[in-house]
Enzyme design. Structure first.
Site, PDB file in Angstrom:
ATOM      1  N   SER A   1       0.822  -1.208   0.000  1.00 27.95           N
ATOM      2  CA  SER A   1       0.000   0.000   0.000  1.00 27.95           C
ATOM      3  C   SER A   1       0.854   1.255   0.000  1.00 27.95           C
ATOM      4  CB  SER A   1      -0.952  -0.008   1.192  1.00 27.95           C
ATOM      5  OG  SER A   1      -0.281  -0.376   2.346  1.00 27.95           O
TER       6      SER A   1
ATOM      7  N   GLU B   1      -6.292  -1.083  -7.223  1.00 27.97           N
ATOM      8  CA  GLU B   1      -5.422  -0.167  -7.953  1.00 27.97           C
ATOM      9  C   GLU B   1      -4.348  -1.012  -8.652  1.00 27.97           C
ATOM     10  OE1 GLU B   1      -5.640   3.840  -5.138  1.00 27.97           O
ATOM     11  OE2 GLU B   1      -4.016   2.437  -4.800  1.00 27.97           O
TER      12      GLU B   1
ATOM     13  N   HIS C   1      -3.197  -3.454  -5.759  1.00 26.37           N
ATOM     14  CA  HIS C   1      -3.516  -2.969  -4.417  1.00 26.37           C
ATOM     15  C   HIS C   1      -4.997  -3.154  -4.104  1.00 26.37           C
ATOM     16  CE1 HIS C   1      -3.705   0.619  -1.408  1.00 26.37           C
ATOM     17  NE2 HIS C   1      -3.475  -0.505  -0.782  1.00 26.37           N
TER      18      HIS C   1
ATOM     19  N   ASN D   1      -4.879   6.603  -1.284  1.00 23.24           N
ATOM     20  CA  ASN D   1      -4.187   7.081  -0.092  1.00 23.24           C
ATOM     21  C   ASN D   1      -3.554   8.452  -0.290  1.00 23.24           C
ATOM     22  OD1 ASN D   1      -4.890   5.067   1.634  1.00 23.24           O
ATOM     23  ND2 ASN D   1      -3.104   3.795   1.184  1.00 23.24           N
TER      24      ASN D   1
HETATM   25  P1  NAI Z   1      -0.647  -9.250   8.074  1.00 24.17           P
HETATM   26  O1  NAI Z   1       0.360  -8.967   9.116  1.00 24.17           O
HETATM   27  O2  NAI Z   1      -2.066  -9.490   8.468  1.00 24.17           O
HETATM   28  O3  NAI Z   1      -0.169 -10.495   7.197  1.00 24.17           O
HETATM   29  C1  NAI Z   1       1.117 -10.621   6.676  1.00 24.17           C
HETATM   30  C2  NAI Z   1       1.456 -12.109   6.590  1.00 24.17           C
HETATM   31  O4  NAI Z   1       2.648 -12.238   5.834  1.00 24.17           O
HETATM   32  C3  NAI Z   1       1.698 -12.770   7.930  1.00 24.17           C
HETATM   33  O5  NAI Z   1       0.921 -13.929   8.046  1.00 24.17           O
HETATM   34  C4  NAI Z   1       3.195 -13.078   7.925  1.00 24.17           C
HETATM   35  O6  NAI Z   1       3.513 -14.281   8.595  1.00 24.17           O
HETATM   36  C5  NAI Z   1       3.463 -13.216   6.442  1.00 24.17           C
HETATM   37  N1  NAI Z   1       4.836 -12.943   6.065  1.00 24.17           N
HETATM   38  C6  NAI Z   1       5.656 -11.981   6.506  1.00 24.17           C
HETATM   39  N2  NAI Z   1       6.854 -12.054   5.883  1.00 24.17           N
HETATM   40  C7  NAI Z   1       6.776 -13.085   5.012  1.00 24.17           C
HETATM   41  C8  NAI Z   1       7.686 -13.661   4.083  1.00 24.17           C
HETATM   42  N3  NAI Z   1       8.916 -13.173   3.915  1.00 24.17           N
HETATM   43  N4  NAI Z   1       7.277 -14.700   3.333  1.00 24.17           N
HETATM   44  C9  NAI Z   1       6.031 -15.210   3.485  1.00 24.17           C
HETATM   45  N5  NAI Z   1       5.134 -14.723   4.378  1.00 24.17           N
HETATM   46  C10 NAI Z   1       5.502 -13.661   5.117  1.00 24.17           C
HETATM   47  O7  NAI Z   1      -0.535  -8.033   7.038  1.00 24.17           O
HETATM   48  P2  NAI Z   1      -1.646  -7.457   6.033  1.00 24.17           P
HETATM   49  O8  NAI Z   1      -2.425  -6.409   6.721  1.00 24.17           O
HETATM   50  O9  NAI Z   1      -2.358  -8.580   5.407  1.00 24.17           O
HETATM   51  O10 NAI Z   1      -0.737  -6.708   4.959  1.00 24.17           O
HETATM   52  C11 NAI Z   1      -0.009  -7.407   3.984  1.00 24.17           C
HETATM   53  C12 NAI Z   1       0.381  -6.462   2.868  1.00 24.17           C
HETATM   54  O11 NAI Z   1      -0.799  -5.880   2.321  1.00 24.17           O
HETATM   55  C13 NAI Z   1       1.277  -5.307   3.265  1.00 24.17           C
HETATM   56  O12 NAI Z   1       2.136  -5.019   2.200  1.00 24.17           O
HETATM   57  C14 NAI Z   1       0.284  -4.178   3.478  1.00 24.17           C
HETATM   58  O13 NAI Z   1       0.870  -2.909   3.319  1.00 24.17           O
HETATM   59  C15 NAI Z   1      -0.707  -4.457   2.377  1.00 24.17           C
HETATM   60  N6  NAI Z   1      -2.058  -3.931   2.572  1.00 24.17           N
HETATM   61  C16 NAI Z   1      -2.690  -3.993   3.785  1.00 24.17           C
HETATM   62  C17 NAI Z   1      -3.977  -3.498   3.930  1.00 24.17           C
HETATM   63  C18 NAI Z   1      -4.690  -3.564   5.241  1.00 24.17           C
HETATM   64  O14 NAI Z   1      -5.687  -2.861   5.406  1.00 24.17           O
HETATM   65  N7  NAI Z   1      -4.267  -4.377   6.181  1.00 24.17           N
HETATM   66  C19 NAI Z   1      -4.711  -2.908   2.781  1.00 24.17           C
HETATM   67  C20 NAI Z   1      -3.991  -2.984   1.534  1.00 24.17           C
HETATM   68  C21 NAI Z   1      -2.713  -3.438   1.460  1.00 24.17           C
END
Ligand code: NAI
Length: 504
Positions: free
Chosen positions: A123, A156, A144, A194
């Site tokens: 994001s 996006e 995105h 954003n």
């Molecule tokens: P989250 O913390 O809920 O999930 C991330 C997951 O990725 C975790 O289960 C973690 O164990 C895993 N992980 C971390 N490093 C890893 C690796 N090297 N290889 C494999 N798995 C790995 O995070 P979330 O909120 O789902 O965000 C994920 C991505 O999506 C980020 O880039 C965030 O900026 C983006 N994003 C988040 C939004 C939100 O509202 N939470 C909205 C849009 C985008």
């Protein structure tokens, strides 16, 4: 551009909030899905969360148990990145860190086929930077999604410098085939949503700091008069004030400290206090106590003691003039757009404070009113009186709108009032994004409608209010509050000179 075939495998990396949701979206569209996470147990938990959510839909009769079983059967855990080799499209949704994303993409490039599309759900990180150093940076694209991914329609589609347009076209078409509303964006800080949404928070925080009104009043005005589903303060409480502050700081830094994006000391202090919003029990509102939110000030019913004349056209507020004619027998006369009620002159804000305008135009008893999304249906009209105005003038202005069945709220006399200031700065930000080639005007509107549920796209809304009027509001905001922050976008200026709208 051709979408993926339903038989093509989609891989999702990261089974957290976003990854599990994205896997569900791809599986719902019929793709075989491989789900991988670095943390043991995360994939299982992600699939369980998805299953629980889908079971609720079955209970509500929105889908059948058979369909849910088939969907879940299409999502298979993948133990490592090498297992993602069969994927035609990989979507990464892991931790938001450039170095970690880069190393995952390097590994993917090694294990996947040459034509595999590598997408990131980042994001805030530059898609160009994620692709840097790869052998095939053309295959990298931003995809995105918004939270919750199965529900929010917007995606996006972000191109970095090296992204192959055919790759962006394919994920655009694929998102569409998944029932999403994709928009194209160039990789720039905040992408579309954003970035364009910054003033919704930033200007509201400034109004709070300037004493225009309290958080409850600003929220209520943006809901009642602006048609926003949630006001900025309740929304920050929901998102998390710490999360919103972090996004604000990251966009501010990414644009080399452009004053337009400067964070607010209020956010900083809320974070310092640990008041993060709903999740911590306290933010701009209290969630830990039974304490009711402070009431929004409403003017008690006043009597309209005399006749009313509308001078000239009220522009976007013309429906008010029509209502005044039919409801209270107001007459029309020449002039440059104001209402003459007993003992008071009432006009739509042009971005000057009522006090400044009162002095400029030598009208002591001047009261300004704010913009409304729809003057016919708004339950509320917001007013600001010049410091020079008498109490009788203030009461008479309130009576005018009460006669139309509206509630009247006075706010402190600050430049641009509330909704006009928000719309002018949102539309200006959208114009800047369009002018800099980040997206088309139509995609800017689609992004705000489907990514954050705005009641109307900022470009379309700006066209209906009139670009010359918004340009004037920005100039007056700049004169009152600082020219750099409110500088009109070059595109806005150009469209005003050409007497055209953004979408025309
Ligand atoms: P989250 O913390 O809920 O999930 C991330 C997951 O990725 C975790 O289960 C973690 O164990 C895993 N992980 C971390 N490093 C890893 C690796 N090297 N290889 C494999 N798995 C790995 O995070 P979330 O909120 O789902 O965000 C994920 C991505 O999506 C980020 O880039 C965030 O900026 C983006 N994003 C988040 C939004 C939100 O509202 N939470 C909205 C849009 C985008």
């Amino acid at each position: 551009m051709k979408a993926l075939a339903v038989s093509d495998t989609v891989a999702v990396i990261g089974a957290g909030t976003m990854g599990a949701g994205i896997a569900q979206v791809a599986a719902a569209a019929g793709h075989p899905v491989l789900l991988h996470d670095a943390e043991s147990g995360a994939v299982k938990r992600g699939i369980e969360r998805t299953a629980a959510g889908l079971r609720k839909l079955v209970e509500r009769g929105r889908t059948t148990a058979g369909e849910v079983d088939a969907l879940l059967a299409r999502i298979r855990p993948a133990a490592d990145l090498a297992a993602l080799a069969p994927a035609r499209l990989v979507i990464e949704a892991i931790v938001e860190r450039l170095d970690v994303k880069q190393s995952v993409f390097r590994e993917l490039e090694r294990v996947c086929a040459e034509r595999t599309i590598l997408a990131s759900n980042t994001s805030s990180i530059s898609v160009t930077a994620i692709a840097a150093g790869l052998a095939r940076p053309g295959n990298v694209v931003g995809m995105h999604f918004f939270n919750p991914a199965p529900i929010m329609k917007l995606v996006e589609i972000i191109s970095g410098i090296a992204t192959d347009p055919a790759v962006a076209g394919c994920v655009h078409a694929t998102s569409q085939a998944w029932g999403k509303q994709p928009v194209y964006a160039r990789s720039t800080p905040g992408f579309i949503v954003n970035r364009i949404a910054r003033p919704f928070y930033g200007e509201s925080l400034r109004m709070l700091a300037e004493g225009t009104a309290g958080a409850t009043t600003i929220d209520t005005v943006l809901r009642d008069c602006g048609g926003f589903r949630m006001g900025p303060f309740e929304l920050m409480d929901l998102i998390g004030i710490d999360v919103n502050f972090m996004v604000t700081k990251s966009v501010y830094e990414a644009y080399f400290q452009d004053p337009k994006y400067r964070p607010s000391l209020i956010q900083q202090e809320m974070v310092n206090a640990g008041y993060f919003g709903r999740k911590s029990g306290r933010g701009f509102y209290r969630y830990d106590a039974q304490e009711p939110a402070p009431a929004i000030p409403i003017v008690a019913p006043q009597a309209l003691a005399g006749s009313v004349t509308v001078h000239g056209s009220l522009g976007p507020a013309e429906p008010l003039a029509t209502a005044l004619e039919s409801r209270i027998g107001a007459t029309r006369n020449g002039g440059d757009g104001f209402i003459h009620a007993p003992g008071v002159v009432v006009a739509l804000t042009d971005g000057r404070t009522a006090t400044r305008r009162s002095a400029d135009e030598s009208i002591a008893d001047l009261v300004l009113f704010d913009l409304a999304l729809d003057y016919g249906t708004t339950p509320r009209i917001v007013l600001a009186a010049a410091d020079q105005a008498s109490q009788a003038a203030r009461d008479s202005a309130a009576a005018l709108f009460q006669a139309l069945g509206k509630q009247v709220t006075y706010v402190d006399d600050t430049a641009g009032m509330i909704l006009m200031r928000i719309l002018a700065t949102l539309a200006n930000e959208a114009a800047d994004a369009v002018g800099q080639g980040v997206c088309t005007p139509a995609d800017a509107d689609t992004a705000m409608l489907f990514g954050v549920n705005y009641p109307r796209g900022p470009m379309d809304w700006a066209d209906s209010v009139g670009l010359a009027r918004l340009d004037e509001v920005l100039a007056n905001l700049g004169a009152a509050l600082g020219t750099d922050r409110y500088r009109a976008s070059a595109l806005l200026r150009r469209r005003v000179a050409a007497q055209r709208g953004f979408l025309a």
